[in-house]
Design an enzyme around this catalytic site. Structure first.
Site, PDB file in Angstrom:
ATOM      1  N   ASP A  13       0.838  -1.195   0.000  1.00  0.00           N
ATOM      2  CA  ASP A  13       0.000   0.000   0.000  1.00  0.00           C
ATOM      3  C   ASP A  13       0.877   1.251   0.000  1.00  0.00           C
ATOM      4  O   ASP A  13       0.528   2.280  -0.591  1.00  0.00           O
ATOM      5  CB  ASP A  13      -0.933   0.015   1.212  1.00  0.00           C
ATOM      6  CG  ASP A  13      -2.320   0.555   0.887  1.00  0.00           C
ATOM      7  OD1 ASP A  13      -2.404   1.485   0.081  1.00  0.00           O
ATOM      8  OD2 ASP A  13      -3.306   0.043   1.445  1.00  0.00           O
ATOM      9  N   HIS A  16       1.716   3.342  -3.200  1.00  0.00           N
ATOM     10  CA  HIS A  16       0.901   4.453  -3.681  1.00  0.00           C
ATOM     11  C   HIS A  16       1.506   5.796  -3.290  1.00  0.00           C
ATOM     12  O   HIS A  16       1.504   6.743  -4.073  1.00  0.00           O
ATOM     13  CB  HIS A  16      -0.517   4.354  -3.119  1.00  0.00           C
ATOM     14  CG  HIS A  16      -1.317   3.217  -3.659  1.00  0.00           C
ATOM     15  ND1 HIS A  16      -1.675   3.104  -4.984  1.00  0.00           N
ATOM     16  CD2 HIS A  16      -1.844   2.125  -3.029  1.00  0.00           C
ATOM     17  CE1 HIS A  16      -2.393   2.010  -5.159  1.00  0.00           C
ATOM     18  NE2 HIS A  16      -2.506   1.400  -3.995  1.00  0.00           N
ATOM     19  N   HIS A 193      -8.559  -4.115   7.548  1.00  0.00           N
ATOM     20  CA  HIS A 193      -7.619  -3.204   6.889  1.00  0.00           C
ATOM     21  C   HIS A 193      -8.335  -1.876   6.701  1.00  0.00           C
ATOM     22  O   HIS A 193      -9.476  -1.842   6.238  1.00  0.00           O
ATOM     23  CB  HIS A 193      -7.217  -3.785   5.530  1.00  0.00           C
ATOM     24  CG  HIS A 193      -6.421  -2.860   4.661  1.00  0.00           C
ATOM     25  ND1 HIS A 193      -5.060  -2.999   4.489  1.00  0.00           N
ATOM     26  CD2 HIS A 193      -6.783  -1.791   3.886  1.00  0.00           C
ATOM     27  CE1 HIS A 193      -4.616  -2.061   3.657  1.00  0.00           C
ATOM     28  NE2 HIS A 193      -5.652  -1.315   3.272  1.00  0.00           N
ATOM     29  N   HIS A 195      -7.864   2.775   6.191  1.00  0.00           N
ATOM     30  CA  HIS A 195      -7.066   3.966   5.896  1.00  0.00           C
ATOM     31  C   HIS A 195      -7.421   5.053   6.896  1.00  0.00           C
ATOM     32  O   HIS A 195      -8.510   5.075   7.471  1.00  0.00           O
ATOM     33  CB  HIS A 195      -7.290   4.410   4.452  1.00  0.00           C
ATOM     34  CG  HIS A 195      -6.634   3.507   3.461  1.00  0.00           C
ATOM     35  ND1 HIS A 195      -5.447   3.806   2.827  1.00  0.00           N
ATOM     36  CD2 HIS A 195      -6.981   2.266   3.026  1.00  0.00           C
ATOM     37  CE1 HIS A 195      -5.095   2.807   2.038  1.00  0.00           C
ATOM     38  NE2 HIS A 195      -6.016   1.853   2.145  1.00  0.00           N
ATOM     39  N   TYR A 284     -12.127   5.759  -2.975  1.00  0.00           N
ATOM     40  CA  TYR A 284     -10.981   4.842  -2.919  1.00  0.00           C
ATOM     41  C   TYR A 284      -9.690   5.629  -2.656  1.00  0.00           C
ATOM     42  O   TYR A 284      -9.378   6.598  -3.357  1.00  0.00           O
ATOM     43  CB  TYR A 284     -10.897   4.121  -4.267  1.00  0.00           C
ATOM     44  CG  TYR A 284     -10.120   2.838  -4.287  1.00  0.00           C
ATOM     45  CD1 TYR A 284     -10.500   1.755  -3.505  1.00  0.00           C
ATOM     46  CD2 TYR A 284      -9.021   2.687  -5.123  1.00  0.00           C
ATOM     47  CE1 TYR A 284      -9.801   0.559  -3.558  1.00  0.00           C
ATOM     48  CE2 TYR A 284      -8.314   1.503  -5.185  1.00  0.00           C
ATOM     49  CZ  TYR A 284      -8.710   0.440  -4.395  1.00  0.00           C
ATOM     50  OH  TYR A 284      -8.020  -0.734  -4.447  1.00  0.00           O
TER      51      TYR A 284
END
Length: 335
Positions: A13, A16, A193, A195, A284
């Site tokens: 991740d 990104h 998971h 963010h 997203y």
């Protein structure tokens, strides 16, 4: 509560946040420190999973085979994982990753599309991999429907199924409800998971642990898309204070964050206005850099782009819509 398994996403991740430009040396440095700290699973691949290299998603500095082999060589105890999104990655890509030395494969689909993971999960089990189902953008689906999708992944052979908050949009009661529902409904493990877009990365991950999640994701210094993932060093510190056993040592994580990962950040991984809007609009997290580029290119407020993407319920794989939305907003401003 049994011992939790920590899955680190700094090297997947986190791709990104660096536009997929990790060097092999940087990968090896981070992986070595994570392994020494006792992290159980370390994930490596393009940010959008195996075979993600493309004009749409961006090109990594090295091949995935090179990244995976470099990390595999330095791991002493941690398992090596890769992410695969059906439609981007193929079973042939999985076989390449197996050749490179992976132990775990995480098969990711949109939360309503678990059925497209069937052949990949079955193939992974046939090949003896620790096999994980990853239901992305979980905030977009009612809990009862999310359970149905999770049961599909379990029926295909997944050892673990994740509630995946790809937008960092879940509130704390929503996290509690979804994780508990999967724990009650499934026989396999459950993972979480998220963010940090609304600043709830650690809080929601701790709630997932309290509700029985077996696997928790995090990244060093939050290295990941948007405002990043749950910052792993903070999570471990909190779990230690709570007396929840993770098997991971805190000091090496702190040293990795301060001395290795933060100096790599070309753009600070933080809850700035654009990242907050990802969570607020339910977009997203990997859309962030693409949106900022479109904003600069067309002179359109990135917040307006993200709000419109959220209204249209755009999901991973629809990055091309970012430019379309920016152009539409620009036309309206001119009109």
């Amino acid at each position: 509560m049994g011992q939790i398994i920590i899955n680190d996403c700094t090297l997947r991740d986190g791709m990104h946040a660096l536009a997929h430009q990790y060097t092999l040396e940087q990968m090896v440095s981070v992986a070595s420190m994570l392994d020494a700290a006792g992290v159980q699973i370390i994930e490596v691949s393009h940010g959008d999973g195996l075979n993600g290299n493309s004009v749409n998603y961006g090109f990594s500095r090295h091949t995935e085979m090179e990244y995976l082999r470099a990390v595999r060589e330095v791991l002493k105890s941690a398992r090596l994982a890769a992410l695969l999104l059906p439609g981007i990655g193929t079973i042939e890509d999985m076989d390449m990753a197996i050749e490179a030395g992976i132990d775990t494969i995480r098969i990711a689909t949109h939360c309503t599309e678990a059925d497209v993971s069937k052949q990949h999960i079955e193939a992974a089990r046939e090949r003896g991999l620790d096999t994980v189902g990853f239901l992305m953008m979980a905030h977009m689906l009612e809990t009862s429907e999310l359970v149905k999708q999770a049961k599909l992944m379990e029926s295909y052979g997944a050892h673990c199924v994740y509630v995946t908050d790809s937008a960092g949009a879940l509130l704390m009661d929503e996290t509690r409800e979804k994780v508990r529902a999967l724990k009650d409904a499934l026989q396999c493990q459950v993972g979480f998971h998220n963010h940090h877009n609304l600043g709830l990365g650690v809080a929601n991950t701790v709630i997932a642990a309290e509700e029985g999640a077996d696997r928790l994701d995090g990244s060093i210094a939050g290295m990941g898309a948007g405002a990043g993932n749950c910052p792993l060093e903070v999570l471990v510190a909190v779990l230690n204070r709570m007396g929840i056993e993770s098997g991971v040592e805190l000091y090496p994580l702190l040293e990795c964050a301060e001395n290795v990962v933060r100096p790599l950040m070309t753009r600070p991984v933080q809850t700035d206005s654009s990242a907050i809007m990802l969570g607020y609009a339910g977009v997203y997290s990997s859309f962030l850099l693409h949106t900022e580029r479109a904003s600069k290119r067309f002179g359109v407020d990135s917040r307006d782009i993200l709000v419109e993407l959220g209204k249209r319920r755009m999901v991973g794989g629809q990055e091309d819509m970012i430019v379309d939305v920016a152009l539409e907003i620009l036309e309206k401003q001119k009109g």
